[in-house]
Design a protein around this motif. Structure first.
Motif, PDB file in Angstrom:
ATOM      1  N   PHE A 224       0.826  -1.212   0.000  1.00  0.00           N
ATOM      2  CA  PHE A 224       0.000   0.000   0.000  1.00  0.00           C
ATOM      3  C   PHE A 224       0.856   1.256   0.000  1.00  0.00           C
ATOM      4  O   PHE A 224       0.605   2.197  -0.757  1.00  0.00           O
ATOM      5  CB  PHE A 224      -0.921   0.004   1.221  1.00  0.00           C
ATOM      6  CG  PHE A 224      -1.619   1.320   1.448  1.00  0.00           C
ATOM      7  CD1 PHE A 224      -2.762   1.645   0.739  1.00  0.00           C
ATOM      8  CD2 PHE A 224      -1.113   2.238   2.360  1.00  0.00           C
ATOM      9  CE1 PHE A 224      -3.402   2.874   0.927  1.00  0.00           C
ATOM     10  CE2 PHE A 224      -1.741   3.464   2.561  1.00  0.00           C
ATOM     11  CZ  PHE A 224      -2.880   3.784   1.846  1.00  0.00           C
ATOM     12  N   ILE A 225       1.879   1.287   0.831  1.00  0.00           N
ATOM     13  CA  ILE A 225       2.655   2.519   0.996  1.00  0.00           C
ATOM     14  C   ILE A 225       3.598   2.771  -0.170  1.00  0.00           C
ATOM     15  O   ILE A 225       3.954   3.913  -0.460  1.00  0.00           O
ATOM     16  CB  ILE A 225       3.434   2.505   2.337  1.00  0.00           C
ATOM     17  CG1 ILE A 225       3.737   3.940   2.793  1.00  0.00           C
ATOM     18  CG2 ILE A 225       4.702   1.685   2.241  1.00  0.00           C
ATOM     19  CD1 ILE A 225       2.539   4.725   3.224  1.00  0.00           C
ATOM     20  N   SER A 226       4.004   1.698  -0.888  1.00  0.00           N
ATOM     21  CA  SER A 226       5.017   1.849  -1.944  1.00  0.00           C
ATOM     22  C   SER A 226       4.506   1.638  -3.356  1.00  0.00           C
ATOM     23  O   SER A 226       5.115   2.119  -4.314  1.00  0.00           O
ATOM     24  CB  SER A 226       6.161   0.867  -1.694  1.00  0.00           C
ATOM     25  OG  SER A 226       5.726  -0.472  -1.886  1.00  0.00           O
ATOM     26  N   GLY A 227       3.425   0.862  -3.510  1.00  0.00           N
ATOM     27  CA  GLY A 227       2.963   0.503  -4.851  1.00  0.00           C
ATOM     28  C   GLY A 227       3.669  -0.700  -5.432  1.00  0.00           C
ATOM     29  O   GLY A 227       3.294  -1.190  -6.499  1.00  0.00           O
ATOM     30  N   PHE A 228       4.682  -1.220  -4.740  1.00  0.00           N
ATOM     31  CA  PHE A 228       5.405  -2.414  -5.201  1.00  0.00           C
ATOM     32  C   PHE A 228       4.649  -3.656  -4.749  1.00  0.00           C
ATOM     33  O   PHE A 228       4.375  -3.832  -3.568  1.00  0.00           O
ATOM     34  CB  PHE A 228       6.826  -2.413  -4.641  1.00  0.00           C
ATOM     35  CG  PHE A 228       7.557  -3.714  -4.809  1.00  0.00           C
ATOM     36  CD1 PHE A 228       7.800  -4.235  -6.081  1.00  0.00           C
ATOM     37  CD2 PHE A 228       8.006  -4.431  -3.704  1.00  0.00           C
ATOM     38  CE1 PHE A 228       8.463  -5.444  -6.241  1.00  0.00           C
ATOM     39  CE2 PHE A 228       8.674  -5.633  -3.849  1.00  0.00           C
ATOM     40  CZ  PHE A 228       8.904  -6.140  -5.124  1.00  0.00           C
TER      41      PHE A 228
ATOM     42  N   GLY B  66      10.087  -7.550   0.427  1.00  0.00           N
ATOM     43  CA  GLY B  66      10.620  -6.190   0.398  1.00  0.00           C
ATOM     44  C   GLY B  66      10.397  -5.475   1.715  1.00  0.00           C
ATOM     45  O   GLY B  66       9.517  -5.840   2.493  1.00  0.00           O
ATOM     46  N   THR B  67      11.210  -4.471   1.963  1.00  0.00           N
ATOM     47  CA  THR B  67      11.084  -3.637   3.160  1.00  0.00           C
ATOM     48  C   THR B  67      11.195  -2.180   2.740  1.00  0.00           C
ATOM     49  O   THR B  67      12.084  -1.823   1.955  1.00  0.00           O
ATOM     50  CB  THR B  67      12.191  -3.964   4.181  1.00  0.00           C
ATOM     51  OG1 THR B  67      12.066  -5.325   4.585  1.00  0.00           O
ATOM     52  CG2 THR B  67      12.093  -3.062   5.400  1.00  0.00           C
ATOM     53  N   VAL B  68      10.306  -1.356   3.258  1.00  0.00           N
ATOM     54  CA  VAL B  68      10.352   0.084   3.018  1.00  0.00           C
ATOM     55  C   VAL B  68      10.852   0.769   4.281  1.00  0.00           C
ATOM     56  O   VAL B  68      10.429   0.428   5.384  1.00  0.00           O
ATOM     57  CB  VAL B  68       8.964   0.638   2.625  1.00  0.00           C
ATOM     58  CG1 VAL B  68       8.944   2.170   2.666  1.00  0.00           C
ATOM     59  CG2 VAL B  68       8.572   0.159   1.231  1.00  0.00           C
ATOM     60  N   VAL B  69      11.758   1.714   4.110  1.00  0.00           N
ATOM     61  CA  VAL B  69      12.225   2.552   5.209  1.00  0.00           C
ATOM     62  C   VAL B  69      11.979   4.001   4.826  1.00  0.00           C
ATOM     63  O   VAL B  69      12.354   4.433   3.726  1.00  0.00           O
ATOM     64  CB  VAL B  69      13.721   2.326   5.515  1.00  0.00           C
ATOM     65  CG1 VAL B  69      14.188   3.282   6.619  1.00  0.00           C
ATOM     66  CG2 VAL B  69      13.974   0.880   5.923  1.00  0.00           C
TER      67      VAL B  69
ATOM     68  N   GLY C 170      13.118   4.441   0.913  1.00  0.00           N
ATOM     69  CA  GLY C 170      13.782   3.405   0.130  1.00  0.00           C
ATOM     70  C   GLY C 170      13.051   2.077   0.230  1.00  0.00           C
ATOM     71  O   GLY C 170      12.378   1.793   1.221  1.00  0.00           O
ATOM     72  N   LEU C 171      13.186   1.265  -0.827  1.00  0.00           N
ATOM     73  CA  LEU C 171      12.638  -0.093  -0.838  1.00  0.00           C
ATOM     74  C   LEU C 171      13.773  -1.066  -1.099  1.00  0.00           C
ATOM     75  O   LEU C 171      14.525  -0.905  -2.064  1.00  0.00           O
ATOM     76  CB  LEU C 171      11.581  -0.257  -1.929  1.00  0.00           C
ATOM     77  CG  LEU C 171      11.160  -1.715  -2.176  1.00  0.00           C
ATOM     78  CD1 LEU C 171      10.094  -2.138  -1.164  1.00  0.00           C
ATOM     79  CD2 LEU C 171      10.673  -1.963  -3.590  1.00  0.00           C
TER      80      LEU C 171
END
Length: 597
Positions: free
Chosen positions: A44-48, A53-56, A63-64
């Motif tokens: 949801f937060i990244s669109g990936f 994967g991890t988003v920071v 970053g992803l």
């Protein structure tokens, strides 16, 4: 909202809670690889949309991190989002932990939802951030405050798997588990991994698409069993059986309060890589924690003879479905309109004709031409290519049957292909056959054998950025620890254990050329005992996947005598096992596509 707007809204929440860096992994409360819609926070937060994967997010950068299976896909999906792609494992690319340590100000605050971060990762971050006197806050799901219309937690009904398929009762499995607990001198065992719980209780459900598990936690003592789940998922028969087995039921969220009440003299077995950070820190600090993999992980990986008989039946059904699909595709391409999506739907329709089929075991990868270079490509209405009488078409798919879980990949030539494509295709087939024929001593691990599959591909100066194979569950997760094949150990993947009799592992080398093509051929293997002599116990593989490998794409001149013999023997077995379930035209076609070369 756009991804940029979501990130900005998240930053506003970070300011409100005085958080400098916020981390968003892909997992659920159980560290699952694949998750239900409620838990797709990172997506949801990244669109990936990839599974890993991890988003920071910091106040001025996002970053992803993802692995080699998703580099191409992630690069496309992150365009214009403002999120930077970090290719995990590539030279010069910092890890998530390294990045967070570098980005964190002295006496800053790191935030994450402690229910979706493993205790192990949380402790590692604590340790690395200690020099900067960083505060860790794990009680906020900040994305939830941004995500309007968030899906609810799944409430799919559960069902019990009959012992005629799985071979062991719940009582037998609990008894064996308690023997291991006694050997380890532990009084309590906390299990949070969904496939371990499903296996232990012969319980299946639908809380994660394609993974027939139930959202639950379990606490096993030497005298009691406590199961934490939404009891509305259980029918009267299941409740009666659980009551007779003395399994005490609790609400799903009650686990956090329950562990707070554990006695301080308990010896608690848990896997800190799987138990979430919030549960871990709710356990009394005085209690002794024995950090080790769940014994059920190893017991579950070694299929018993009843399970293996069931698995063989499921693969015959799956091979019939795939062979019918391949016949349909080869005889119709160029004559009727077929797209990546419609081909995928047709394959599922053939599977649904098979008795005992429940659902696919993962989202089908149907990838034509350059789409095949994206290892986990997922076709959409917008992206789906029409299939033509040219090029290569890769289909990676599988089924969940009452008799087991299947996973098969075939790449097929839809017309004449170039010498380069033939060379690449033949190298992949040779690697797959070489690994299938391996004989090895007890004690060998997956990474000892991986070279057999990669050798013909490395000879071309090529490689693939993933493992060669993974364990497969029994009517469970299509990716199952702890067995697998890869050329170097990746500790966090936990898939290079010593291979033991009964383990089921995929064998799926490949070649992926960005912008051009992707090739993968995948069969499942069962570890079986061979001879035992003065050198020790030898093991070998039994192939359980049966569907033709496209001879239209092979150059026999690139294969040696042993490889040709292996392919011919395999194709004879395919014909013998699959043909009785085909129509006459399908049989005639299969005879041609399994001919000796």
């Amino acid at each position: 909202m756009t991804v940029r707007e979501r990130i900005q809204a998240l930053r506003e929440n970070m300011k409100k809670h005085q958080i400098d860096v916020y981390m968003i992994p892909s997992s659920d409360f159980h560290e699952s690889e694949y998750v239900g819609d409620y838990f797709k926070v990172r997506e949801f937060i990244s669109g990936f949309t990839g599974s890993a994967g991890t988003v920071v997010v910091t106040m001025d950068e996002a970053g992803l991190w993802t692995d080699g299976r998703y580099f191409i896909q992630a690069a496309k999906q992150l365009e214009d989002t403002g999120i930077k792609l970090f290719k995990s494992g590539e030279p010069g690319v910092p890890t998530v932990e390294e990045y967070i340590v570098d980005a964190m100000p002295v006496e800053g605050t790191l935030g994450f939802d402690g229910r979706v971060v493993s205790a192990q990762q949380g402790m590692k971050l604590n340790e690395k951030l200690a020099a900067k006197h960083v505060k860790v806050v794990y009680s906020y799901d900040l994305v939830d405050e941004v995500w309007e219309m968030r899906p609810t937690l799944s409430n799919a009904p559960a069902f019990l798997l009959d012992t005629k398929y799985c071979g062991k009762s719940v009582e037998e499995k609990l008894s064996e588990l308690r023997e291991v607990m006694k050997e380890k001198n532990v009084t309590t065992h906390i299990i949070t991994t969904l496939d371990d719980i499903a296996w232990l209780f012969n319980l299946r459900g639908g809380d994660i698409k394609f993974n027939p598990v139930v959202l639950a936690y379990a606490v096993i003592t030497l005298e009691e069993v406590h199961l934490f789940l939404n009891q509305e998922k259980l029918n009267a028969d299941i409740e009666a059986i659980f009551k007779a087995t003395n399994i005490k039921l609790h609400g799903y969220e009650a686990i956090y309060e329950y562990v707070k009440g554990l006695a301080t003299d308990e010896h608690i077995l848990l896997d800190s890589n799987k138990v979430n950070y919030a549960i871990y820190y709710n356990i009394p600090s005085e209690a002794q924690k024995i950090d080790a993999p769940n014994p059920t992980m190893f017991a579950k990986a070694k299929k018993n003879e009843v399970e293996l008989q069931s698995i063989r039946k499921s693969h015959i059904k799956d091979g019939v479905a795939f062979t019918k699909f391949m016949y349909w595709l080869k005889t119709n391409v160029g004559k009727v309109e077929i797209t990546e999506l419609s081909a995928s739907e047709k394959l599922e329709a053939f599977r649904r004709e098979q008795e005992g089929f429940i659902e696919p075991s993962f989202g089908t990868i149907a990838a034509y031409k350059e789409h095949g270079a994206m290892m986990h490509y997922s076709a959409t209405k917008e992206s789906a290519y029409p299939l033509m009488e040219e090029g290569l078409f890769l289909v990676d798919s599988g089924g969940q049957y009452y008799e087991g879980t299947t996973d098969i990949t075939r790449t097929m030539a839809l017309g004449a292909i170039s010498e380069e494509l033939q060379e690449h295709f033949t190298a992949v087939v040779r690697g797959m056959l070489n690994l299938s024929r391996a004989k090895f001593l007890q004690g060998v691990r997956g990474y000892n054998l991986d070279l057999l599959a990669r050798g013909p591909i490395w000879d071309l100066g090529l490689d693939y950025k993933c493992g060669t194979g993974h364990g497969v569950g029994f009517l469970l997760n299509v990716h199952e620890a702890p067995n697998g094949f890869r050329w170097k150990i990746v500790p966090e993947r936990n898939d290079s254990c010593e291979l033991e009799e009964g383990m089921v592992t995929t064998n799926e080398p490949g070649i992926y050329i960005e912008g051009s093509h992707g090739i993968r051929i995948e069969n499942e293997l069962v570890v079986r005992k061979a001879e035992q002599n003065e050198y020790g116990q030898f093991l070998e593989f039994e192939v359980v996947t049966f569907a033709p490998i496209d001879l239209d794409a092979i150059d026999p001149n690139l294969m040696n005598k042993h490889e040709k013999e292996a392919l011919n023997a395999y194709h004879k077995e395919v014909y013998d096992k699959v043909s009785p379930f085909l129509s006459e035209p399908e049989k005639e076609w299969l005879k041609i596509y399994t001919r000796a070369i």
